[in-house]
Design a protein around this motif. Structure first.
Motif: not given
Length: 199
Positions: A136-144
């Motif tokens: 979930t934390f691999l791409e910061l901009q995609k974290i809810p």
């Protein structure tokens, strides 16, 4: 002071520190380790000393072998504790209240598949405990947004700088996604466990 013909086992007999669940502090143990390792560095040259641990909980005995790095000068009791956990299959970042009780943090086992961590903290609804996947934390901009808010609450209770826990989780996610590195780390850990099995 240990004599030069004294063996490590004779100098460092089975050490059973007075650790109790309600009184244990790493500082006392770290100070004791520091005193003993200072002499060991002179009489038993080398970079590491084996540290054998026995832990009994509910009549279940758990034994561990750790390596204590002694090639550099002693820094702090916390540094000694960190150095003896060179390879360990459970990682954590924790905060405690003034009475020593866990108040917030993250913890996770090292494994190749189903990589997740547990995050816990307090909020208006009481104690919160969340299981989250590292990927979930691999791409910061995609974290809810809801997850970001919870990480920020935990960050504050860990007394970290703004955004530091999120940054740490991103780095951990990247490391945990490196299958080759994780396989090697777990192999080293397994080898240490095998070597210590007969001791």
């Amino acid at each position: 002071m240990a004599s030069s013909d004294e063996t490590l086992e004779e100098f460092f007999p089975k050490y059973n520190p007075p650790i109790r669940a309600h009184k244990h502090t790493c500082v006392g143990l770290g100070m004791e380790v520091m005193k003993r390792l200072k002499v060991l560095e002179k009489d038993f040259p080398g970079n590491y000393v084996e540290w054998h641990e026995r832990e009994t909980r509910s009549s279940v005995l758990k034994e561990r072998l750790s390596l204590v790095y002694v090639a550099r000068a002693y820094l702090t009791a916390v540094a000694v504790t960190e150095k003896r956990n060179l390879v360990w299959d459970l990682r954590s970042l924790l905060a405690r209240d003034p009475k020593g009780r866990l108040s917030a943090g993250i913890y996770f086992p090292l494994k190749l598949k189903d990589q997740q961590f547990t995050m816990f903290f307090d909020n208006n609804n009481g104690k919160q405990r969340k299981k989250l996947k590292f990927d979930t934390f691999l791409e910061l901009q995609k974290i809810p947004d809801e997850v970001v808010d919870e990480v920020e609450q935990c960050n504050d209770q860990l007394r970290l700088r703004d955004g530091e826990l999120l940054s740490v989780l991103k780095k951990l996610a990247t490391i945990m996604a490196d299958q080759e590195y994780m396989a090697e780390l777990l192999q080293v850990n397994d080898r240490i466990v095998q070597l210590s099995a007969g001791n």
